[in-house]
Scaffold this active site. Structure first.
Site, PDB file in Angstrom:
ATOM      1  N   GLU A 152     -18.071  22.233  59.150  1.00  0.00           N
ATOM      2  CA  GLU A 152     -18.980  21.789  60.408  1.00  0.00           C
ATOM      3  C   GLU A 152     -18.319  20.507  60.811  1.00  0.00           C
ATOM      4  O   GLU A 152     -17.740  19.518  60.097  1.00  0.00           O
ATOM      5  CB  GLU A 152     -20.387  21.382  59.643  1.00  0.00           C
ATOM      6  N   GLN A 213     -27.448  25.059  62.519  1.00  0.00           N
ATOM      7  CA  GLN A 213     -28.063  24.021  62.438  1.00  0.00           C
ATOM      8  C   GLN A 213     -28.599  23.382  63.753  1.00  0.00           C
ATOM      9  O   GLN A 213     -27.934  23.336  64.704  1.00  0.00           O
ATOM     10  CB  GLN A 213     -27.747  22.900  61.578  1.00  0.00           C
ATOM     11  N   GLU A 249     -32.265  20.835  60.461  1.00  0.00           N
ATOM     12  CA  GLU A 249     -31.581  19.525  59.982  1.00  0.00           C
ATOM     13  C   GLU A 249     -31.755  18.364  61.268  1.00  0.00           C
ATOM     14  O   GLU A 249     -30.882  17.902  61.897  1.00  0.00           O
ATOM     15  CB  GLU A 249     -30.074  19.441  59.943  1.00  0.00           C
TER      16      GLU A 249
END
Length: 271
Positions: A152, A213, A249
């Site tokens: 990420e 996310q 998130e």
């Protein structure tokens, strides 16, 4: 939780590190289930024995989707991960081993291997070479475990020194690893802050994306509190054929449960 869209459903998982923080951590599992979630993710399980976490999951009828590799102590060089730090190779490897053990105990199919900060005074090429070598090593450890490694990026506004600055760079590293064990975590919030163009970039990375996310921008609140057209974005993801989970998130702007009205509102928007 399933959000039905015209081009197919998307599966939403509650991130217990960001949501339901009105409650102690172990109470968030039941709250997520009560709100309608069937899956959860969170970054750092390591303060709790995996058997205890597994019990919380089973009692709430939840599936664990994702965890991160361990973070170093607050304010330490490895507080955001160790993969980019040549002098932290032993800590990195111990963290990957711990992450894989927890992932398997909890039934999580995705392990986010945190890149960490570029060390001050370290040549960028040396730090990046260390990162690639570390990810290749992590992929070897994960092979045959049914756990995918994801990478990420964090945007430069929020963390200027973070090693992995774009999902495109993450895709290059995943491809360099030479195995489908490694993929990209496409974080819509970070990608939007980075330079936007979300749909085009999602499509260009689609074959490498193993997890998604979401959060809105600015503020990193729930969808509908900022500038991202989430009806369009999530519809596009559904149309792409992506079948993985989408981790929520985000930082609720108020009460977590009340803020979940964004899901119902998006469903109403669809023709």
């Amino acid at each position: 939780m399933i959000l039905d869209l015209p081009h197919g459903p998307v599966r939403l998982a509650a991130n217990l590190g960001w949501m339901f923080t009105e409650l102690p951590f172990l109470d968030r599992f039941g709250a997520a289930a009560h709100a309608g979630f069937t899956a959860v993710e969170y970054a750092q399980p390591y303060r709790h024995h995996p058997a205890l976490l597994r019990k919380q999951l089973d009692q709430a009828g939840l599936r664990q989707v994702l965890i991160n590799t361990p973070a170093g102590p607050r304010e330490s060089p490895t507080a955001l991960g160790a993969a980019f730090i040549p002098d932290a190779r032993a800590e990195f490897r111990d963290g990957v081993k711990a992450g894989l053990e927890y992932a398997q105990e909890l039934g999580a199919s995705v392990l986010h291997v945190m890149a960490g900060l570029r060390p001050v005074g370290c040549e960028p090429d040396r730090a990046f070479a260390c990162y690639v070598a570390n990810i290749v090593w992590a992929a070897e450890q994960a092979r045959g475990s049914d756990v995918s490694i994801v990478l990420e990026a964090i945007n430069k506004r929020d963390q200027p020194r973070y090693g992995l600055s774009s999902p495109e760079a993450g895709a290059h590293v995943a491809q360099a690893a030479g195995t489908d064990v490694v993929g990209v975590l496409f974080d819509v919030y970070h990608a939007q802050v980075d330079r936007g163009d979300l749909l085009t970039r999602f499509d260009s990375l689609r074959n490498d994306i193993k997890h998604v996310q979401i959060a809105d921008n600015p503020g990193r609140g729930e969808p509908g509190t900022g500038e991202v057209a989430y009806g369009t974005v999530l519809g596009h993801i559904a149309r792409s054929g992506y079948e993985g989970w989408i981790g929520c998130e985000y930082r609720p702007v108020g009460d977590t449960a009340a803020g979940l009205s964004w899901i119902e509102e998006l469903a109403k928007e669809q023709p």
